[in-house]
Write a protein that holds these residues in place. Sequence first.
Motif, short mmCIF file in Angstrom:
data_model
loop_
_atom_site.label_atom_id
_atom_site.label_comp_id
_atom_site.label_asym_id
_atom_site.label_seq_id
_atom_site.Cartn_x
_atom_site.Cartn_y
_atom_site.Cartn_z
N ASP A 70 0.85 -1.19 0.00
CA ASP A 70 0.00 0.00 0.00
C ASP A 70 0.89 1.25 0.00
O ASP A 70 1.79 1.37 0.85
CB ASP A 70 -0.91 0.00 1.23
N GLU A 71 0.65 2.14 -0.93
CA GLU A 71 1.45 3.37 -1.04
C GLU A 71 1.31 4.26 0.18
O GLU A 71 2.20 5.06 0.47
CB GLU A 71 1.03 4.16 -2.29
N ARG A 72 0.21 4.13 0.92
CA ARG A 72 0.00 4.97 2.09
C ARG A 72 0.87 4.53 3.27
O ARG A 72 0.99 5.25 4.25
CB ARG A 72 -1.48 4.94 2.49
N GLU A 73 1.46 3.35 3.16
CA GLU A 73 2.27 2.83 4.26
C GLU A 73 3.75 2.75 3.93
O GLU A 73 4.53 2.26 4.73
CB GLU A 73 1.75 1.45 4.67
N GLY A 74 4.12 3.22 2.76
CA GLY A 74 5.53 3.20 2.39
C GLY A 74 5.70 3.21 0.89
O GLY A 74 4.74 3.02 0.13
N VAL A 76 6.43 2.16 -2.89
CA VAL A 76 6.12 0.95 -3.64
C VAL A 76 6.88 1.00 -4.96
O VAL A 76 6.88 2.02 -5.66
CB VAL A 76 4.60 0.83 -3.91
N ASP A 77 7.54 -0.10 -5.28
CA ASP A 77 8.27 -0.18 -6.54
C ASP A 77 7.31 0.05 -7.71
O ASP A 77 6.21 -0.53 -7.72
CB ASP A 77 8.93 -1.56 -6.66
N PRO A 78 7.68 0.89 -8.67
CA PRO A 78 6.79 1.18 -9.80
C PRO A 78 6.30 -0.08 -10.52
O PRO A 78 5.17 -0.11 -11.03
CB PRO A 78 7.65 2.05 -10.73
N SER A 79 7.11 -1.13 -10.52
CA SER A 79 6.70 -2.35 -11.22
C SER A 79 5.60 -3.10 -10.48
O SER A 79 4.98 -4.01 -11.05
CB SER A 79 7.91 -3.28 -11.40
N GLU A 80 5.35 -2.74 -9.21
CA GLU A 80 4.32 -3.43 -8.42
C GLU A 80 3.15 -2.54 -8.06
O GLU A 80 2.30 -2.93 -7.26
CB GLU A 80 4.96 -3.97 -7.13
N LEU A 81 3.11 -1.33 -8.66
CA LEU A 81 2.00 -0.42 -8.33
C LEU A 81 0.65 -1.04 -8.62
O LEU A 81 -0.32 -0.77 -7.90
CB LEU A 81 2.16 0.89 -9.10
N HIS A 82 0.58 -1.87 -9.67
CA HIS A 82 -0.71 -2.47 -10.03
C HIS A 82 -1.18 -3.48 -8.99
O HIS A 82 -2.35 -3.87 -8.99
CB HIS A 82 -0.61 -3.14 -11.40
N ARG A 83 -0.26 -3.88 -8.07
CA ARG A 83 -0.63 -4.85 -7.02
C ARG A 83 -0.83 -4.19 -5.66
O ARG A 83 -1.06 -4.88 -4.68
CB ARG A 83 0.45 -5.93 -6.91
#
Length: 469
Positions: A70-74, A76-83
């Motif tokens: 979750d981006e709100r908690e730290g 996130v690698d751009p390759s995993e944003l969709h997850r």
Amino acid sequence: MLLNALAFIVMIGVLVVIHEYGHYRVAVACDVKVLRFSVGFGRVLWSRMRGETEFVISALPLGGYVKMLDEREGPVDPSELHRAFNRKPVLQRAMVVVAGPLANLVLAVLLYASVNWVGVSEMRPWFAQPSAGSLVAQAGMRVQDEIVALKRDGRAAEAQSDDDAEWHAIRSMNDLQWWLTSSALSGHDIVLRVQSRSAPDQAARGERELHVSLGQIKASEVDGDLMTRIGLTGPYADPVVSRVMEGGPAHKAGLRDGDKVLLINGVAPTDATHLRQVIRNSQRNGQPLPLSLQIQRGQDTFGVNVTPVMKEIQGQSVPRIEAGLGGPPAVVDVRYGFTEGLKLALDKTWGMARLSLEMLGKMVVGQVSVKNLSGPLAIADLAGQSARLGWVYYIGALALVSVSLGVLNLLPLPVLDGGHLMYYLFEGVTGRPVSERWLERLQRGGVAIMLVMMSLALYNDLARFVGAH
């Protein structure tokens, strides 16, 4: 206490695993990356990586969590944003959140169904003399009446449901307590179908119907003492001596275990409850009065005189003969076939969930006392008592707590799953998420409400514990 603690830890552990597994399973199905599946909070005691998820057991076994990308908690690698969880559509996020409470409700259905299929011995709804002037006494109930069916009258309710006209078979005390509680909360009068076990001839033992004005009971008076409140004093038990205490008045008079009391002061006791009441009333100015008993022992009948002693019981001095009175209550084996057992499990889970919501709603508006809130000590006591009775009873208790946990988590409080569902509903309707400022405010308010509820529940637990001792 050790058994209570162990049974409680196992119960909470099972419920937490099932709840968090619901979140985990649906998150994986929605292609959300799950970083950690934790049972418990605090210091990690055990961990193991399975694929991309770390499974851990932590020191404080009073809950658990599933940590998702979750981006709100730290970062996130751009390759995993969709997850990332926060990048998923609103519907998928809602599905992940609601899966936990639903898993608890599904578990409750399966557990209740298992109990129905295996079968369990429960007390038969066969009653002692009702309290004089009580609701059931006014309706015409007598000693040794057995309640075989119940239906809701509906005349005391604002609206009638579809099953008001249906008769519901009463097979045990648990069945009866459930229908009485739900009917009283909804404001219904009831009709009882009873069968007399004390009538002198077979013709008089037929079934009859009794109208009980249950609607007179206020919602605030619906609690664990409801059956006593309406006059159902307890299961019928023969007026026999079940256990004589050495050195007490009964022992000195020569009474033995198994003696049946035919007469007490010239009056035939209707049951063990009546017998105990006569003994409690055998005093004048704080001094015990002698009792004349006619006893049957095997084929012999003889008279005995017993002078009770005064004992302090719950702050009141009462006469006692120092003997257990009353034979064991009648029991019945309750077992159902596959289809009927599953249907009844679904009905009971839905009914318990609805009853829990009704109780909580009436607490909020002040119609039901907050004394009905229970906390961890009450759950531990329930777990321990049910474990002592056997695994079937423990499964039933586990199902009950699972329903409560599922319903509690669906409440629209920000710190619970239901609160997150409210966020997603807002986002779905407005097209924008709840602002960070409002999220923080709502979170603080939710924490405050939960702390108040937990404090009340713990206070109630302690009050019950102290009162019982």
